[in-house]
Design a protein around this motif. Structure first.
Motif, PDB file in Angstrom:
ATOM      1  N   GLY A  65      -6.734  -1.638  11.761  1.00 16.67           N
ATOM      2  CA  GLY A  65      -7.980  -0.980  12.140  1.00 16.67           C
ATOM      3  C   GLY A  65      -7.722   0.185  13.088  1.00 16.67           C
ATOM      4  N   GLN A  66      -6.707   0.010  13.940  1.00  9.32           N
ATOM      5  CA  GLN A  66      -6.384   1.062  14.906  1.00  9.32           C
ATOM      6  C   GLN A  66      -5.589   2.197  14.276  1.00  9.32           C
ATOM      7  N   LYS A  67      -4.594   1.803  13.468  1.00  8.36           N
ATOM      8  CA  LYS A  67      -3.754   2.816  12.835  1.00  8.36           C
ATOM      9  C   LYS A  67      -3.268   2.259  11.506  1.00  8.36           C
ATOM     10  N   LEU A  68      -3.641   2.911  10.417  1.00  8.67           N
ATOM     11  CA  LEU A  68      -3.213   2.431   9.107  1.00  8.67           C
ATOM     12  C   LEU A  68      -1.725   2.701   8.920  1.00  8.67           C
ATOM     13  N   PRO A  69      -1.009   1.759   8.308  1.00  6.49           N
ATOM     14  CA  PRO A  69       0.410   2.006   8.029  1.00  6.49           C
ATOM     15  C   PRO A  69       0.579   3.073   6.942  1.00  6.49           C
ATOM     16  N   ASP A  70       1.812   3.491   6.714  1.00  5.82           N
ATOM     17  CA  ASP A  70       2.053   4.539   5.720  1.00  5.82           C
ATOM     18  C   ASP A  70       2.189   3.998   4.302  1.00  5.82           C
ATOM     19  N   TYR A  71       2.282   2.674   4.159  1.00  5.69           N
ATOM     20  CA  TYR A  71       2.244   2.095   2.796  1.00  5.69           C
ATOM     21  C   TYR A  71       0.790   1.816   2.443  1.00  5.69           C
ATOM     22  N   GLN A  72       0.512   1.655   1.139  1.00  2.00           N
ATOM     23  CA  GLN A  72      -0.863   1.389   0.702  1.00  2.00           C
ATOM     24  C   GLN A  72      -1.246  -0.052   0.984  1.00  2.00           C
ATOM     25  N   ILE A  73      -0.279  -0.953   0.704  1.00  2.00           N
ATOM     26  CA  ILE A  73      -0.587  -2.377   0.806  1.00  2.00           C
ATOM     27  C   ILE A  73       0.722  -3.152   0.935  1.00  2.00           C
ATOM     28  N   LEU A  74       0.686  -4.236   1.694  1.00  2.00           N
ATOM     29  CA  LEU A  74       1.851  -5.115   1.839  1.00  2.00           C
ATOM     30  C   LEU A  74       1.415  -6.544   1.562  1.00  2.00           C
ATOM     31  N   MET A 217       6.930   8.896   0.845  1.00  2.00           N
ATOM     32  CA  MET A 217       5.800   9.799   0.613  1.00  2.00           C
ATOM     33  C   MET A 217       6.209  11.253   0.903  1.00  2.00           C
ATOM     34  N   ASN A 218       7.000  11.435   1.968  1.00  2.00           N
ATOM     35  CA  ASN A 218       7.490  12.787   2.283  1.00  2.00           C
ATOM     36  C   ASN A 218       8.365  13.332   1.164  1.00  2.00           C
ATOM     37  N   ALA A 219       9.018  12.435   0.433  1.00  2.00           N
ATOM     38  CA  ALA A 219       9.882  12.868  -0.668  1.00  2.00           C
ATOM     39  C   ALA A 219       9.101  13.024  -1.971  1.00  2.00           C
ATOM     40  N   GLY A 220       7.780  12.837  -1.914  1.00  2.00           N
ATOM     41  CA  GLY A 220       6.951  13.119  -3.085  1.00  2.00           C
ATOM     42  C   GLY A 220       6.528  11.921  -3.914  1.00  2.00           C
ATOM     43  N   ALA A 221       6.638  10.700  -3.348  1.00  2.00           N
ATOM     44  CA  ALA A 221       6.176   9.519  -4.087  1.00  2.00           C
ATOM     45  C   ALA A 221       4.666   9.604  -4.301  1.00  2.00           C
ATOM     46  N   LEU A 222       4.203   9.032  -5.423  1.00  2.00           N
ATOM     47  CA  LEU A 222       2.761   8.990  -5.700  1.00  2.00           C
ATOM     48  C   LEU A 222       2.075   7.995  -4.786  1.00  2.00           C
ATOM     49  N   GLY A 223       2.757   6.896  -4.518  1.00  2.00           N
ATOM     50  CA  GLY A 223       2.218   5.847  -3.669  1.00  2.00           C
ATOM     51  C   GLY A 223       3.301   4.822  -3.397  1.00  2.00           C
ATOM     52  N   VAL A 224       3.126   4.022  -2.343  1.00  2.00           N
ATOM     53  CA  VAL A 224       4.117   3.010  -1.988  1.00  2.00           C
ATOM     54  C   VAL A 224       3.406   1.693  -1.688  1.00  2.00           C
ATOM     55  N   LYS A 225       3.760   0.665  -2.455  1.00  2.00           N
ATOM     56  CA  LYS A 225       3.273  -0.679  -2.182  1.00  2.00           C
ATOM     57  C   LYS A 225       4.479  -1.506  -1.752  1.00  2.00           C
ATOM     58  N   ALA A 226       4.253  -2.481  -0.877  1.00  2.00           N
ATOM     59  CA  ALA A 226       5.395  -3.231  -0.351  1.00  2.00           C
ATOM     60  C   ALA A 226       5.254  -4.732  -0.573  1.00  2.00           C
ATOM     61  N   ILE A 227       6.406  -5.360  -0.827  1.00  2.00           N
ATOM     62  CA  ILE A 227       6.490  -6.808  -1.026  1.00  2.00           C
ATOM     63  C   ILE A 227       7.575  -7.346  -0.112  1.00  2.00           C
ATOM     64  N   THR A 228       7.306  -8.453   0.569  1.00  2.00           N
ATOM     65  CA  THR A 228       8.414  -9.124   1.229  1.00  2.00           C
ATOM     66  C   THR A 228       8.430 -10.583   0.788  1.00  2.00           C
ATOM     67  N   VAL A 229       9.612 -11.162   0.842  1.00  2.00           N
ATOM     68  CA  VAL A 229       9.734 -12.576   0.520  1.00  2.00           C
ATOM     69  C   VAL A 229       8.948 -13.375   1.553  1.00  2.00           C
ATOM     70  N   ALA A 230       9.127 -13.029   2.832  1.00  2.00           N
ATOM     71  CA  ALA A 230       8.526 -13.838   3.886  1.00  2.00           C
ATOM     72  C   ALA A 230       7.817 -12.990   4.926  1.00  2.00           C
ATOM     73  N   ARG A 231       6.938 -13.668   5.666  1.00  2.00           N
ATOM     74  CA  ARG A 231       6.202 -13.037   6.742  1.00  2.00           C
ATOM     75  C   ARG A 231       6.389 -13.873   7.999  1.00  2.00           C
ATOM     76  N   ALA A 232       6.901 -13.255   9.055  1.00  2.00           N
ATOM     77  CA  ALA A 232       7.025 -13.954  10.334  1.00  2.00           C
ATOM     78  C   ALA A 232       5.648 -13.984  10.970  1.00  2.00           C
ATOM     79  N   LEU A 233       5.107 -15.179  11.142  1.00  2.00           N
ATOM     80  CA  LEU A 233       3.709 -15.277  11.556  1.00  2.00           C
ATOM     81  C   LEU A 233       3.545 -15.203  13.058  1.00  2.00           C
ATOM     82  N   SER A 234       4.635 -15.441  13.788  1.00  2.00           N
ATOM     83  CA  SER A 234       4.582 -15.194  15.223  1.00  2.00           C
ATOM     84  C   SER A 234       5.748 -14.278  15.515  1.00  2.00           C
ATOM     85  N   TYR A 235       5.447 -13.037  15.905  1.00  2.00           N
ATOM     86  CA  TYR A 235       6.574 -12.105  15.977  1.00  2.00           C
ATOM     87  C   TYR A 235       7.414 -12.276  17.226  1.00  2.00           C
ATOM     88  N   ARG A 236       7.134 -13.323  17.998  1.00  2.00           N
ATOM     89  CA  ARG A 236       8.049 -13.629  19.075  1.00  2.00           C
ATOM     90  C   ARG A 236       9.241 -14.433  18.552  1.00  2.00           C
TER      91      ARG A 236
END
Ligand SMILES: [Zn+2]
Ligand SMILES: [Zn+2]
Length: 239
Positions: A65-74, A217-236
């Motif tokens: 909400g504060q700052k959108l990331p540079d990928y479309q969706i993760l 995107m700077n290199a001219g990609a149409l769009g970037v979507k991201a996938i990760t195997v895992a998500r660290a739910l507590s970043y500590r």
């Protein structure tokens, strides 16, 4: 597709000579056993519409909400804990291509449900220094079989690091962002006009993926979507 089956045949053959161990619990004769699969904490509830962090309802999280990331969706397959955490650790320190393949064949169901269209898969690159020490990029062990299964091009050289970054472990959200800012560059002739799927093993705040997406995107990609195997739910927790 045939390439993928050929590869599967190869691993089946190799298993007869060197029996594998489960990447989650080390049980012999499995690469990824049914118990570990049962214990995967899949991310299936409501998540942030952009960065995919689990929330109590479908909306935008505060950070996006504060700052959108540079990928479309993760989107991430599972929580970074238990057998998934063990398996990713194993891939990092052992070039267990059979385990990468076994995980990819689970993640593919999740990826198909997203029904994203894409031209090319790009793994998040390691720095020269770390790749030199390890000799391979562990993300490729999962990203390559996924690209084969989805019939997408795979190019591990289209994106590279322009400088070594220190580990993100223990850094705050803001510090993570500046640590990886402008640390990546992509090759325009390989990227231009393409819809890219960026793949990494673990996402915490998503800062690395956002920085990679910006380079693409700077290199001219149409769009970037991201996938990760895992998500660290507590970043500590370390990741
Ligand atoms: Zn297991
Ligand atoms: Zn978000």
């Amino acid at each position: 597709m045939w390439k993928y089956y050929l590869q599967g045949l190869f691993w089946t053959g190799l298993d007869l000579i060197f029996p594998p161990k489960c990447g989650g619990c080390e049980r012999p004769n499995y690469r990824w056993c049914p118990d570990c699969q049962e214990n995967v904490n899949l991310i299936s509830g409501p998540v942030c519409a952009v960065c995919g962090i689990p929330l109590e309802s479908w909306r935008l999280c505060d950070a996006c909400g504060q700052k959108l990331p540079d990928y479309q969706i993760l989107r991430s397959w599972a929580a970074f804990e238990g057998p998934v955490r063990n398996a990713l650790h194993r891939l990092k320190y052992r070039r267990d291509m059979g385990l990468g393949d076994a995980l990819a064949s689970q993640i593919i169901m999740f990826l198909r449900q997203l029904s994203w269209s894409a031209d090319m898969v790009v793994p998040v690159p390691l720095g020269k220094h770390r790749r030199g020490e390890r000799g391979y990029n562990q993300v490729g062990l999962i990203a390559y079989p996924l690209a084969l299964l989805m019939d997408w091009d795979y190019n591990p050289r289209a994106l590279f690091r322009t400088r070594e970054t220190t580990t993100q472990v223990g850094l705050s959200v803001v510090a993570r962002r500046s640590n990886v800012m402008d640390a990546f560059q992509a090759i325009p002739k390989l990227i231009q006009g393409k819809q890219i799927i960026l793949i990494d093993d673990v996402a915490t705040t998503g800062a690395t993926l956002s920085s990679c997406a910006r380079a693409l995107m700077n290199a001219g990609a149409l769009g970037v979507k991201a996938i990760t195997v895992a998500r660290a739910l507590s970043y500590r927790s370390d990741s």
